[in-house]
Design a protein around this motif. Structure first.
Motif, PDB file in Angstrom:
ATOM      1  N   ARG A   5       0.860  -1.178   0.000  1.00 13.33           N
ATOM      2  CA  ARG A   5       0.000   0.000   0.000  1.00 13.33           C
ATOM      3  C   ARG A   5       0.905   1.240   0.000  1.00 13.33           C
ATOM      4  N   VAL A   6       0.342   2.380  -0.338  1.00 10.98           N
ATOM      5  CA  VAL A   6       1.140   3.598  -0.479  1.00 10.98           C
ATOM      6  C   VAL A   6       0.713   4.629   0.561  1.00 10.98           C
ATOM      7  N   PHE A   7       1.701   5.327   1.119  1.00 11.51           N
ATOM      8  CA  PHE A   7       1.442   6.397   2.084  1.00 11.51           C
ATOM      9  C   PHE A   7       2.274   7.598   1.681  1.00 11.51           C
ATOM     10  N   ILE A   8       1.613   8.750   1.447  1.00  8.10           N
ATOM     11  CA  ILE A   8       2.299   9.995   1.119  1.00  8.10           C
ATOM     12  C   ILE A   8       2.069  10.982   2.259  1.00  8.10           C
ATOM     13  N   MET A 221       2.607  -4.147   4.240  1.00  7.24           N
ATOM     14  CA  MET A 221       3.782  -3.612   3.554  1.00  7.24           C
ATOM     15  C   MET A 221       3.407  -2.298   2.887  1.00  7.24           C
ATOM     16  N   ARG A 222       4.282  -1.316   3.011  1.00  7.60           N
ATOM     17  CA  ARG A 222       3.904   0.018   2.554  1.00  7.60           C
ATOM     18  C   ARG A 222       5.066   0.720   1.857  1.00  7.60           C
ATOM     19  N   ILE A 223       4.717   1.466   0.815  1.00 10.37           N
ATOM     20  CA  ILE A 223       5.659   2.370   0.163  1.00 10.37           C
ATOM     21  C   ILE A 223       5.387   3.764   0.711  1.00 10.37           C
ATOM     22  N   VAL A 224       6.390   4.360   1.357  1.00  8.03           N
ATOM     23  CA  VAL A 224       6.245   5.690   1.952  1.00  8.03           C
ATOM     24  C   VAL A 224       6.959   6.693   1.049  1.00  8.03           C
TER      25      VAL A 224
END
Length: 310
Positions: A5-8, A221-224
């Protein structure tokens, strides 16, 4: 496809807004007149179920929480300027801030449940120090404490009453669904306030984002994506240390950290040529496992060749 998942934590130009909406998620918007508030001193999941933890686990979690807060306050204070120079944050300032936070949360008194603190509460407690705080920090008397912490208190006060007043100085009002495919905090409404205000905002949301990710469910799992990192870098060496520590504390293998900059020389604009801030910035560039370089002109290509040994 790989389960990430993505977190900005800080979309400064709403460049990720279309992607969020395409995935059925509405970005949170931080700005004056907006409902969203973020408390950079939030506990995050490390503060959950405190009353059920044994002493060893309490001590372990507290060390992480207070360390993160101290790094944040150091970066925020150091982003302020006096006669063109960053406000110093020395060992005595660190002790005063740390002890105040311990007293405000109740941890110093061994409370079974911790109270969440805000930056204005920290500032007020330093402005009106208790006898216990003065004694613990080893000052001769209350006036001695006030004299020695004047610059620190003024720097915190300017954050409370300055351009960002009302945005990062109260309890968090957003409820993030971490199971959504993407989450974004928009900071585009702060653009008119200038690079310094946006850099301070990024410092706040990055620290808050780290707190939210300190405990995650298995398989989460995350893309920051850390956008416009150069703005935070230009705030000075303490802000650089905050960013550096923030990344180093994000040790979970499940998270992929992405730092975005316009060009390599953004790293060099963090301070004077031989300054500590530039040294940290260069280290950040070299510590990245993967470097993705989009179309650059010849001057930037030459610069890359020197910096990266291409």
């Amino acid at each position: 496809p790989y389960g990430y998942r993505v977190f900005i934590p800080g979309d400064t130009k709403d460049e990720y807004e279309p992607m969020c909406r395409a995935l059925g998620v509405e970005p949170f918007v931080i700005g004056h007149g907006m409902a969203a508030r973020v408390n950079p001193l939030a506990f995050g999941p490390l503060g959950h179920s405190w009353e059920t933890l044994d002493r060893t686990e309490c001590q372990r979690r507290a060390a992480i929480i207070f360390s993160r807060w101290l790094v944040l306050i150091r970066g925020l204070v150091g982003s302020q300027r006096v006669a063109g120079q960053p406000v110093p944050f020395g060992p005595s300032d660190a002790v005063a801030v740390s002890e105040t936070l311990r007293m405000l949360t109740g941890f110093g008194a061994g409370a079974t449940g911790l109270r969440e603190v805000t930056i204005p509460q920290l500032w007020h407690a330093l402005n009106e120090p208790s006898t216990a705080l003065v004694t613990t920090c080893r000052y001769a008397d209350r006036q001695h404490f006030l004299d020695e912490t004047r610059v620190l208190r003024d720097a915190l006060g300017s954050l409370v009453s300055g351009h960002l007043a009302g945005l990062f100085d109260d309890h968090t009002t957003i409820n993030v669904d971490w199971r959504a495919p993407i989450q974004s905090l928009s900071l585009s409404r702060l653009e008119p306030l200038g690079d310094e205000a946006v850099g301070i905002a990024l410092t706040c949301v990055n620290s808050w984002g780290q707190a939210m990710r300190e405990i995650a469910e298995p398989g989460d799992m995350r893309i920051v994506v850390r956008d416009e990192t150069w703005r935070q870098m230009r705030l000075g060496p303490e802000a650089m240390k905050s960013l550096d520590a923030n990344l180093r504390l994000s040790r979970r293998d499940a998270d992929i950290q992405i730092l975005l900059a316009h060009k390599p020389s953004d790293m060099l604009s963090a301070g004077d040529a031989n300054s500590q801030a530039v040294a940290i910035a260069k280290d950040l560039l070299h510590l990245c496992d993967v470097k993705i370089l989009h179309g650059q002109d010849q001057a930037v290509a030459d610069e890359l060749g020197t910096m990266l040994g291409l």
